[in-house]
Design a protein around this motif. Sequence first.
Motif, PDB file in Angstrom:
ATOM      1  N   GLN B  52       0.843  -1.166   0.141  1.00 37.29           N
ATOM      2  CA  GLN B  52      -0.027  -0.211   0.083  1.00 37.29           C
ATOM      3  C   GLN B  52       0.807   1.212   0.202  1.00 37.29           C
ATOM      4  O   GLN B  52       1.723   1.232   0.723  1.00 37.29           O
ATOM      5  CB  GLN B  52      -0.798   0.147   1.434  1.00 37.29           C
ATOM      6  CG  GLN B  52      -2.194  -0.882   1.014  1.00 37.29           C
ATOM      7  CD  GLN B  52      -2.825  -0.937   2.283  1.00 37.29           C
ATOM      8  OE1 GLN B  52      -2.656  -0.294   3.330  1.00 37.29           O
ATOM      9  NE2 GLN B  52      -3.894  -1.909   2.190  1.00 37.29           N
ATOM     10  N   ALA B  53       0.485   2.395  -0.769  1.00 37.93           N
ATOM     11  CA  ALA B  53       1.360   3.553  -1.009  1.00 37.93           C
ATOM     12  C   ALA B  53       1.474   4.100   0.533  1.00 37.93           C
ATOM     13  O   ALA B  53       2.561   4.548   0.725  1.00 37.93           O
ATOM     14  CB  ALA B  53       0.441   4.395  -1.818  1.00 37.93           C
ATOM     15  N   SER B  54       0.495   4.030   1.373  1.00 37.35           N
ATOM     16  CA  SER B  54       0.867   4.675   2.751  1.00 37.35           C
ATOM     17  C   SER B  54       1.972   4.138   3.367  1.00 37.35           C
ATOM     18  O   SER B  54       2.897   4.714   4.031  1.00 37.35           O
ATOM     19  CB  SER B  54      -0.373   4.685   3.478  1.00 37.35           C
ATOM     20  OG  SER B  54      -0.815   3.327   3.922  1.00 37.35           O
ATOM     21  N   ASN B  55       1.722   2.715   3.462  1.00 36.47           N
ATOM     22  CA  ASN B  55       2.940   1.972   4.080  1.00 36.47           C
ATOM     23  C   ASN B  55       4.388   2.066   3.244  1.00 36.47           C
ATOM     24  O   ASN B  55       5.234   2.582   4.165  1.00 36.47           O
ATOM     25  CB  ASN B  55       2.641   0.570   3.973  1.00 36.47           C
ATOM     26  CG  ASN B  55       3.673  -0.306   4.649  1.00 36.47           C
ATOM     27  OD1 ASN B  55       4.182  -0.083   5.496  1.00 36.47           O
ATOM     28  ND2 ASN B  55       4.363  -1.229   3.709  1.00 36.47           N
ATOM     29  N   LEU B  56       4.365   2.086   1.916  1.00 37.96           N
ATOM     30  CA  LEU B  56       5.741   2.500   1.511  1.00 37.96           C
ATOM     31  C   LEU B  56       6.039   3.728   1.705  1.00 37.96           C
ATOM     32  O   LEU B  56       7.383   4.134   1.862  1.00 37.96           O
ATOM     33  CB  LEU B  56       5.606   2.168  -0.089  1.00 37.96           C
ATOM     34  CG  LEU B  56       5.139   0.844  -0.631  1.00 37.96           C
ATOM     35  CD1 LEU B  56       5.141   0.665  -2.033  1.00 37.96           C
ATOM     36  CD2 LEU B  56       6.291  -0.067  -0.016  1.00 37.96           C
ATOM     37  N   LEU B  57       5.263   5.013   1.617  1.00 36.83           N
ATOM     38  CA  LEU B  57       5.661   6.241   2.100  1.00 36.83           C
ATOM     39  C   LEU B  57       6.305   6.217   3.536  1.00 36.83           C
ATOM     40  O   LEU B  57       7.133   6.907   3.659  1.00 36.83           O
ATOM     41  CB  LEU B  57       4.513   7.200   1.941  1.00 36.83           C
ATOM     42  CG  LEU B  57       4.259   7.440   0.353  1.00 36.83           C
ATOM     43  CD1 LEU B  57       3.078   8.725   0.313  1.00 36.83           C
ATOM     44  CD2 LEU B  57       5.395   8.006  -0.377  1.00 36.83           C
ATOM     45  N   LEU B 179       4.835  13.749  -1.376  1.00 36.61           N
ATOM     46  CA  LEU B 179       5.692  12.809  -0.590  1.00 36.61           C
ATOM     47  C   LEU B 179       6.139  13.323   0.724  1.00 36.61           C
ATOM     48  O   LEU B 179       6.089  14.630   0.853  1.00 36.61           O
ATOM     49  CB  LEU B 179       7.089  12.660  -1.356  1.00 36.61           C
ATOM     50  CG  LEU B 179       6.835  11.766  -2.811  1.00 36.61           C
ATOM     51  CD1 LEU B 179       8.219  11.839  -3.396  1.00 36.61           C
ATOM     52  CD2 LEU B 179       6.578  10.187  -2.654  1.00 36.61           C
ATOM     53  N   PRO B 180       6.589  12.494   1.603  1.00 35.95           N
ATOM     54  CA  PRO B 180       6.993  13.132   2.850  1.00 35.95           C
ATOM     55  C   PRO B 180       8.131  14.002   2.666  1.00 35.95           C
ATOM     56  O   PRO B 180       9.079  13.830   1.667  1.00 35.95           O
ATOM     57  CB  PRO B 180       7.554  11.722   3.555  1.00 35.95           C
ATOM     58  CG  PRO B 180       6.646  10.729   3.048  1.00 35.95           C
ATOM     59  CD  PRO B 180       6.364  11.027   1.460  1.00 35.95           C
TER      60      PRO B 180
END
Lengths: 468, 334
Positions: B52-57, B179-180
């Motif tokens: 998931q995108a949130s996890n990867l970010l 992105l962070p």
Amino acid sequence: MTAVAAAPSASADRRATHFVGVILGVLLLAAYFALPFVNQPELGATGITTLTQRGNNEFELETNGLVLLPIAAAAALGLGLWTVFSPRHERVTSILIGGSGVVALAYFIIFFKAYLEAKGSSYLGSMAFGFWAMLALAVLMIAQTVLPRASTGEEFSIRRVLGNQEMILLGGLIALVTIVGISNPRYLAERNITDVLQSHAYIAVAAIGTTMVIITGNIDISIGSLVGLLAIISGRIATDTGLIWLAWLAPPVLGMVAGGVTGFLVAYMRIPSIVVTLGMLSILKGMLLIWTAGSRVVDLPEGFFLAQMRPLNIPMPVWFMVVLTILAALWMRYSGFGRSLYAVGGNKEAARLSGLSEHRIVFQVFVINGFFVGISSVLYATQLTIIQATPPPGMELTVITAAVVGGVSILGGTGTAIGATLAAILLSAIRSSMVFVNLSPFWLRAVQGLLILVTVLADLLRRRRQRV
Amino acid sequence: MALQDAPVPVTETRKPLGARVRHLLLSQEGVLFIILVVSVLFLAARTDKFLQASNLLTQGRLMVEVGLVALPMTFIIITGGIDLSVGSILGLTAIMLGVFWNNVGLPLELSVVLALGVATLAGFLNGLFIVRVGVPPLIMTLATLAFYRGLAEGISEGRSVRGYPEWFYRVGQGDFLGLPTQIWFLIIGIIISAVILSRTTFGRTLYAIGNNEVGARFSGLRVDRAKLLIYSFSGLMSGLAGWIFVSRVTTTRSDMGSGLELDVIAAVVLGGTSIFGGTGSITGTVIGMILIQLLKNGLALNGVTADATIIVIGLVLIFSILVNNFIQSRRQVE
């Protein structure tokens, strides 16, 4: 090393005395900055003026007196650095270094007078370590410029005797104990001396193994994790089976197995030791944490505490430290294997051509290192009534510091077990003295770092001079 | 290497495509990339959350501190050196930041700049002693590993600094263009480092130093200057990582970043940079750091405890080098 030797540089003609200037400058500055922390932490520790005491004991410390110290120290540092890094050294510089030494000395005379006149000179007592140390440094700085210098070529024979690392360490140790002992006689109490000797015994034992490893040109940074794991294993064996002899015997044996794995990867698989032991560090630590799940071992059986026994009224760790050091020293000096360590570390190619198998020697040295780490972990496990589930923090750093300060050269080929042990004791004495002179133990690590640096600089200088 | 201006002897003869692909796959980066893909697929198959995108970010956010320091570390290891003091410089920067702001009372912006200055100076000192006095890098940075950490501990006396203003946390916790924030630092850092290493004479100098320092010196390359620069750069990046770290965890403590050097070196070495110097690439380092971070995260999501994860990383580190050694020796036979 070849690079340094081949490169055209003026460094060969730098002298030890110039480094003295730098080191003294650094120490003076460090001492100065340490001063506020040392004495009156409640006064705040930000600057020169905060040291003016207005409390019960009425010491009329003049702030302007203190101002001289950092100036002198900074001057010495700057000039010392200049002489080290500039290709040529000049008379003017030495005079300036000496001059700053005089300034520092003058400061101390003022300072000392002020305190003698002040009532309640207990303040002097509480800060005496920094005071005397800095006084000695000031005198040394002056001596540095006044005393005749040995030119790079000639060498006094007495210098060679006094210049060997063990003698330097011994001298440092005696000086430290004397200075701290004068400032606080309780430091010399038998109890404290014993504590100094035994609290770092497990470091000293591990440092012997590390010395051997470094002599062959390798390094082991997984010591802490291995000690943590073996200590827990030892404790578990004692609590679960009650077989105390097994609990004592297992760590050295398992340590040798772990050392064998590391040694195999380094010697036969040709992976650099720093990478292998970096990997081992993770693996062993992970095993430790998983296995214990963070719970320490308690309820150890009565007879388990080897490190707390005192045959002939001398603590067991001291016995181990002394006996193992002597045995290792003799073995490294006189046995064939001992000599081959130095041969491999000093010149691999020559060692190979003389028929020594580098692979086998490196493998064996890691196994032996595992043995020493195992003994060290038994001492560590049995010193308290519980065994922590975490590796002793920063242990590998302390052990490597002891080995390096003890005279092992990371370039391989030199170093002795006695040096390593003396260095471990010195580290222990420094740590203990910080309490007695009211220096915050938070500075311990900084002192360790400086000590490594000073030792290595001295070692480099000695090598340079030998080459010339 | 010796004659930089002379026409380069043609080493890049066009090989057939198959051979080139094979060469690429058998390089350390290739091997690693395959391991990376396999482990991502494996982990993704085991749990939905992983890709998931949130996890990867989030993982990207956590990776930045190690990542930033790994870039100069790649340079340093390529020259045959090492820098063990990075974690301590990170801690020192964090403390100096807190001290400048909280105890000295400087504006926070200035404190950040000054703290980064201290970090760069710390790296510069490493370089100065290594270059001018000839202290071996391992020992020099081991000494400063203890010394800088000791300074951080001594100056802070174990006290932490908290209560930074809200805007300060934007770097470590905020987002920028989706992105962070700190990932942008890392991306820019990666691009710059990769260009420097592979496209400039400076980059070639680093390889030359690692392969044959004496040769590089006699070829007129400015070896000392290059080394001073990379160690200072290492200090600066450690400082930057320290700033981001403080901003991310909202507090300043003297034990910050301890053990960082091991993570960083693991990432770099895993990425195929030889610890003996002379070979390595930023691409490899990037793959190495991503692999470590994803392994940690993926295993954690699969219910493996964090403690077991470090075993896996240790094993991967040793194993990947074993495989690489094996491939290299086979290639030499060919």
